[in-house]
Design a protein around this motif. Structure first.
Motif, PDB file in Angstrom:
ATOM      1  N   ILE A   5       0.841  -1.198   0.000  1.00 31.47           N
ATOM      2  CA  ILE A   5       0.000   0.000   0.000  1.00 31.47           C
ATOM      3  C   ILE A   5       0.877   1.250   0.000  1.00 31.47           C
ATOM      4  O   ILE A   5       0.634   2.188  -0.761  1.00 31.47           O
ATOM      5  CB  ILE A   5      -0.971  -0.005   1.200  1.00 31.47           C
ATOM      6  CG1 ILE A   5      -1.999  -1.134   1.013  1.00 31.47           C
ATOM      7  CG2 ILE A   5      -1.656   1.338   1.360  1.00 31.47           C
ATOM      8  CD1 ILE A   5      -2.888  -1.356   2.208  1.00 31.47           C
ATOM      9  N   VAL A   6       1.918   1.249   0.835  1.00 29.73           N
ATOM     10  CA  VAL A   6       2.839   2.390   0.887  1.00 29.73           C
ATOM     11  C   VAL A   6       3.540   2.554  -0.458  1.00 29.73           C
ATOM     12  O   VAL A   6       3.649   3.662  -0.988  1.00 29.73           O
ATOM     13  CB  VAL A   6       3.857   2.224   2.039  1.00 29.73           C
ATOM     14  CG1 VAL A   6       4.956   3.263   1.962  1.00 29.73           C
ATOM     15  CG2 VAL A   6       3.156   2.293   3.383  1.00 29.73           C
ATOM     16  N   VAL A   7       4.022   1.438  -1.023  1.00 31.95           N
ATOM     17  CA  VAL A   7       4.677   1.486  -2.332  1.00 31.95           C
ATOM     18  C   VAL A   7       3.703   2.013  -3.379  1.00 31.95           C
ATOM     19  O   VAL A   7       4.064   2.847  -4.213  1.00 31.95           O
ATOM     20  CB  VAL A   7       5.214   0.090  -2.732  1.00 31.95           C
ATOM     21  CG1 VAL A   7       5.610   0.049  -4.195  1.00 31.95           C
ATOM     22  CG2 VAL A   7       6.389  -0.288  -1.862  1.00 31.95           C
ATOM     23  N   GLY A  12       2.146   6.022  -7.122  1.00 30.11           N
ATOM     24  CA  GLY A  12       1.079   6.827  -7.713  1.00 30.11           C
ATOM     25  C   GLY A  12       1.367   8.307  -7.634  1.00 30.11           C
ATOM     26  O   GLY A  12       1.139   9.058  -8.584  1.00 30.11           O
ATOM     27  N   TRP A  13       1.898   8.748  -6.493  1.00 32.37           N
ATOM     28  CA  TRP A  13       2.244  10.159  -6.334  1.00 32.37           C
ATOM     29  C   TRP A  13       3.371  10.548  -7.285  1.00 32.37           C
ATOM     30  O   TRP A  13       3.300  11.588  -7.942  1.00 32.37           O
ATOM     31  CB  TRP A  13       2.650  10.415  -4.879  1.00 32.37           C
ATOM     32  CG  TRP A  13       3.074  11.822  -4.645  1.00 32.37           C
ATOM     33  CD1 TRP A  13       2.267  12.905  -4.475  1.00 32.37           C
ATOM     34  CD2 TRP A  13       4.417  12.305  -4.576  1.00 32.37           C
ATOM     35  NE1 TRP A  13       3.031  14.032  -4.294  1.00 32.37           N
ATOM     36  CE2 TRP A  13       4.348  13.696  -4.352  1.00 32.37           C
ATOM     37  CE3 TRP A  13       5.664  11.709  -4.679  1.00 32.37           C
ATOM     38  CZ2 TRP A  13       5.489  14.479  -4.232  1.00 32.37           C
ATOM     39  CZ3 TRP A  13       6.796  12.492  -4.551  1.00 32.37           C
ATOM     40  CH2 TRP A  13       6.696  13.855  -4.333  1.00 32.37           C
ATOM     41  N   LEU A  14       4.412   9.705  -7.362  1.00 29.36           N
ATOM     42  CA  LEU A  14       5.531   9.988  -8.269  1.00 29.36           C
ATOM     43  C   LEU A  14       5.067  10.035  -9.722  1.00 29.36           C
ATOM     44  O   LEU A  14       5.479  10.916 -10.480  1.00 29.36           O
ATOM     45  CB  LEU A  14       6.626   8.930  -8.116  1.00 29.36           C
ATOM     46  CG  LEU A  14       7.535   9.062  -6.907  1.00 29.36           C
ATOM     47  CD1 LEU A  14       8.434   7.841  -6.805  1.00 29.36           C
ATOM     48  CD2 LEU A  14       8.354  10.319  -6.986  1.00 29.36           C
ATOM     49  N   ALA A  15       4.230   9.098 -10.102  1.00 26.70           N
ATOM     50  CA  ALA A  15       3.730   9.076 -11.480  1.00 26.70           C
ATOM     51  C   ALA A  15       2.915  10.326 -11.775  1.00 26.70           C
ATOM     52  O   ALA A  15       3.000  10.887 -12.872  1.00 26.70           O
ATOM     53  CB  ALA A  15       2.891   7.825 -11.726  1.00 26.70           C
ATOM     54  N   VAL A  31      -4.681   3.144  -6.173  1.00 25.77           N
ATOM     55  CA  VAL A  31      -5.111   2.064  -7.067  1.00 25.77           C
ATOM     56  C   VAL A  31      -4.184   1.981  -8.275  1.00 25.77           C
ATOM     57  O   VAL A  31      -3.730   0.892  -8.651  1.00 25.77           O
ATOM     58  CB  VAL A  31      -6.585   2.263  -7.495  1.00 25.77           C
ATOM     59  CG1 VAL A  31      -6.969   1.298  -8.598  1.00 25.77           C
ATOM     60  CG2 VAL A  31      -7.499   2.094  -6.298  1.00 25.77           C
ATOM     61  N   LEU A  32      -3.906   3.129  -8.899  1.00 27.05           N
ATOM     62  CA  LEU A  32      -2.991   3.119 -10.045  1.00 27.05           C
ATOM     63  C   LEU A  32      -1.592   2.668  -9.646  1.00 27.05           C
ATOM     64  O   LEU A  32      -0.926   1.963 -10.409  1.00 27.05           O
ATOM     65  CB  LEU A  32      -2.934   4.503 -10.696  1.00 27.05           C
ATOM     66  CG  LEU A  32      -4.102   4.856 -11.606  1.00 27.05           C
ATOM     67  CD1 LEU A  32      -3.970   6.299 -12.092  1.00 27.05           C
ATOM     68  CD2 LEU A  32      -4.187   3.918 -12.778  1.00 27.05           C
ATOM     69  N   GLY A  33      -1.147   3.035  -8.457  1.00 25.03           N
ATOM     70  CA  GLY A  33       0.166   2.605  -7.980  1.00 25.03           C
ATOM     71  C   GLY A  33       0.232   1.105  -7.768  1.00 25.03           C
ATOM     72  O   GLY A  33       1.204   0.443  -8.140  1.00 25.03           O
ATOM     73  N   LEU A  34      -0.823   0.543  -7.168  1.00 21.90           N
ATOM     74  CA  LEU A  34      -0.851  -0.904  -6.958  1.00 21.90           C
ATOM     75  C   LEU A  34      -0.923  -1.650  -8.290  1.00 21.90           C
ATOM     76  O   LEU A  34      -0.209  -2.632  -8.505  1.00 21.90           O
ATOM     77  CB  LEU A  34      -2.036  -1.286  -6.068  1.00 21.90           C
ATOM     78  CG  LEU A  34      -1.943  -0.814  -4.619  1.00 21.90           C
ATOM     79  CD1 LEU A  34      -3.247  -1.087  -3.889  1.00 21.90           C
ATOM     80  CD2 LEU A  34      -0.788  -1.462  -3.908  1.00 21.90           C
ATOM     81  N   LEU A  35      -1.777  -1.186  -9.185  1.00 22.92           N
ATOM     82  CA  LEU A  35      -1.859  -1.799 -10.517  1.00 22.92           C
ATOM     83  C   LEU A  35      -0.563  -1.580 -11.288  1.00 22.92           C
ATOM     84  O   LEU A  35      -0.111  -2.459 -12.028  1.00 22.92           O
ATOM     85  CB  LEU A  35      -3.042  -1.236 -11.294  1.00 22.92           C
ATOM     86  CG  LEU A  35      -4.425  -1.604 -10.765  1.00 22.92           C
ATOM     87  CD1 LEU A  35      -5.501  -0.845 -11.527  1.00 22.92           C
ATOM     88  CD2 LEU A  35      -4.654  -3.090 -10.834  1.00 22.92           C
ATOM     89  N   VAL A  61      10.038   0.056  -9.802  1.00 22.59           N
ATOM     90  CA  VAL A  61       9.272  -0.813 -10.707  1.00 22.59           C
ATOM     91  C   VAL A  61       7.812  -0.384 -10.744  1.00 22.59           C
ATOM     92  O   VAL A  61       7.213  -0.277 -11.818  1.00 22.59           O
ATOM     93  CB  VAL A  61       9.408  -2.292 -10.279  1.00 22.59           C
ATOM     94  CG1 VAL A  61       8.440  -3.179 -11.047  1.00 22.59           C
ATOM     95  CG2 VAL A  61      10.838  -2.775 -10.473  1.00 22.59           C
ATOM     96  N   ALA A  62       7.225  -0.125  -9.580  1.00 25.14           N
ATOM     97  CA  ALA A  62       5.821   0.289  -9.520  1.00 25.14           C
ATOM     98  C   ALA A  62       5.614   1.640 -10.188  1.00 25.14           C
ATOM     99  O   ALA A  62       4.600   1.863 -10.854  1.00 25.14           O
ATOM    100  CB  ALA A  62       5.345   0.343  -8.075  1.00 25.14           C
TER     101      ALA A  62
END
Length: 79
Positions: A5-7, A12-15, A31-35, A61-62
């Motif tokens: 979840i943290v990753v 997601g924030w970095l993207a 959600v986008l970060g996990l996906l 990678v994420a």
């Protein structure tokens, strides 16, 4: 579970910062970060590139996977 979840939040924030646009809010970025982690892991595996280890490696990678997903979502939204 908390690790991913943290990753996902960080990726997601970095993207959101790397791709032009305002992002998708905390839940959308999560959600986008996990996906994106799944997409990034799949891309690294398909190319035969061993993914970096540790939290920083997981975030890299994420984030790569999430940037791809955010870019695709922007392309779809423009249509």
């Amino acid at each position: 579970m908390i690790f991913w979840i943290v990753v996902g939040i960080i990726a997601g924030w970095l993207a959101g910062k790397l791709i032009r646009g305002a992002g998708f809010g905390l839940l959308g970025d999560l959600v986008l970060g996990l996906l994106g982690g799944l997409v990034g892991g799949w891309i690294f595996g398909a190319l035969g590139i061993p993914g970096p280890s540790g939290m920083i490696g997981a975030i890299v990678v994420a984030t790569i996977g999430t940037v791809i997903l955010v870019w695709i979502s922007h392309v779809i939204r423009e249509v």
